[in-house]
Design an enzyme around this catalytic site. Structure first.
Site, PDB file in Angstrom:
ATOM      1  N   HIS A 132       6.662   2.218  -1.661  1.00 45.29           N
ATOM      2  CA  HIS A 132       7.401   1.902  -2.884  1.00 45.29           C
ATOM      3  C   HIS A 132       8.544   2.901  -3.109  1.00 45.29           C
ATOM      4  O   HIS A 132       9.701   2.508  -3.319  1.00 45.29           O
ATOM      5  CB  HIS A 132       6.440   1.913  -4.079  1.00 45.29           C
ATOM      6  CG  HIS A 132       7.084   1.681  -5.398  1.00 45.29           C
ATOM      7  ND1 HIS A 132       7.149   0.432  -5.978  1.00 45.29           N
ATOM      8  CD2 HIS A 132       7.692   2.533  -6.264  1.00 45.29           C
ATOM      9  CE1 HIS A 132       7.779   0.536  -7.141  1.00 45.29           C
ATOM     10  NE2 HIS A 132       8.109   1.801  -7.341  1.00 45.29           N
ATOM     11  N   GLU A 133       8.220   4.187  -3.064  1.00 43.53           N
ATOM     12  CA  GLU A 133       9.255   5.201  -3.320  1.00 43.53           C
ATOM     13  C   GLU A 133      10.320   5.192  -2.231  1.00 43.53           C
ATOM     14  O   GLU A 133      11.511   5.336  -2.522  1.00 43.53           O
ATOM     15  CB  GLU A 133       8.626   6.588  -3.477  1.00 43.53           C
ATOM     16  CG  GLU A 133       7.715   6.727  -4.690  1.00 43.53           C
ATOM     17  CD  GLU A 133       8.352   6.360  -6.025  1.00 43.53           C
ATOM     18  OE1 GLU A 133       9.586   6.418  -6.161  1.00 43.53           O
ATOM     19  OE2 GLU A 133       7.590   5.991  -6.949  1.00 43.53           O
TER      20      GLU A 133
END
Length: 176
Positions: A132-133
């Site tokens: 996600h990051e």
């Protein structure tokens, strides 16, 4: 996905098999060469005593300054409670369209919530958070497609509802 190089830098003690499995998942999702590294930072300067948490913005800046460059993406792995001023806590943070991100396992463990420890679930949650990051570093914003790894996660249960993969729209945005 656009092929690139990604460094995963551990700033906490994580078992090698834990970080290796995360790296393997990241390599598959991004079609990237992924390197595992160890990093050392004195994070005591980033501790906010009244909150008993660490300043996510400052840690992110420090990782960028000391461990990142323009030639690859870098994500720092921590095991401390992170926050930013507008949120009570965060699981991770990234520079949108930049090269640097951070993620923390601190709030991802079942033990944190008084439940039986589950190594596989912790690994899955951390893998989702790392992907996600890193997605943010590729310019992706939060997605509303159910199950997409880029969906926003306010609570650990939100992470559990996601897959480790991008939806077709997010995958297409990264490859453009």
């Amino acid at each position: 996905m656009v092929s690139s190089s990604i460094d995963i830098v551990s700033f906490a003690y994580f078992d090698h098999s834990f970080t290796k499995r995360i790296a393997d998942s990241v390599a598959l999702e991004f079609n990237a060469d992924v390197q595992l590294k160890e990093g050392h930072l004195d994070i005591s300067d980033y501790y906010d005593a009244p909150r008993k948490q660490y300043k996510g913005n400052e840690l992110l800046k420090s990782v960028e300054k000391s461990f990142s460059d323009e030639t690859h993406k870098t994500i720092g792995l921590f095991n401390v409670d992170l926050f930013i001023p507008i949120l009570t806590y965060i699981f991770g943070q990234a520079y949108l369209g930049g090269n640097t991100a951070i993620a923390s396992a601190f709030r991802l463990s079942n033990a944190r919530y008084g439940m039986k420890e589950d190594f596989e679930l912790l690994l899955e949650r951390m893998t989702k958070e790392v992907i996600h990051e890193l997605g943010h570093t590729y310019g992706l914003i939060h997605c509303y497609t159910p199950g997409c790894v880029m969906a926003s996660s306010t609570y650990v249960e939100d992470i559990d509802q996601k897959s480790t993969s991008f939806c077709s729209k997010c995958r297409g945005s990264v490859t453009q």
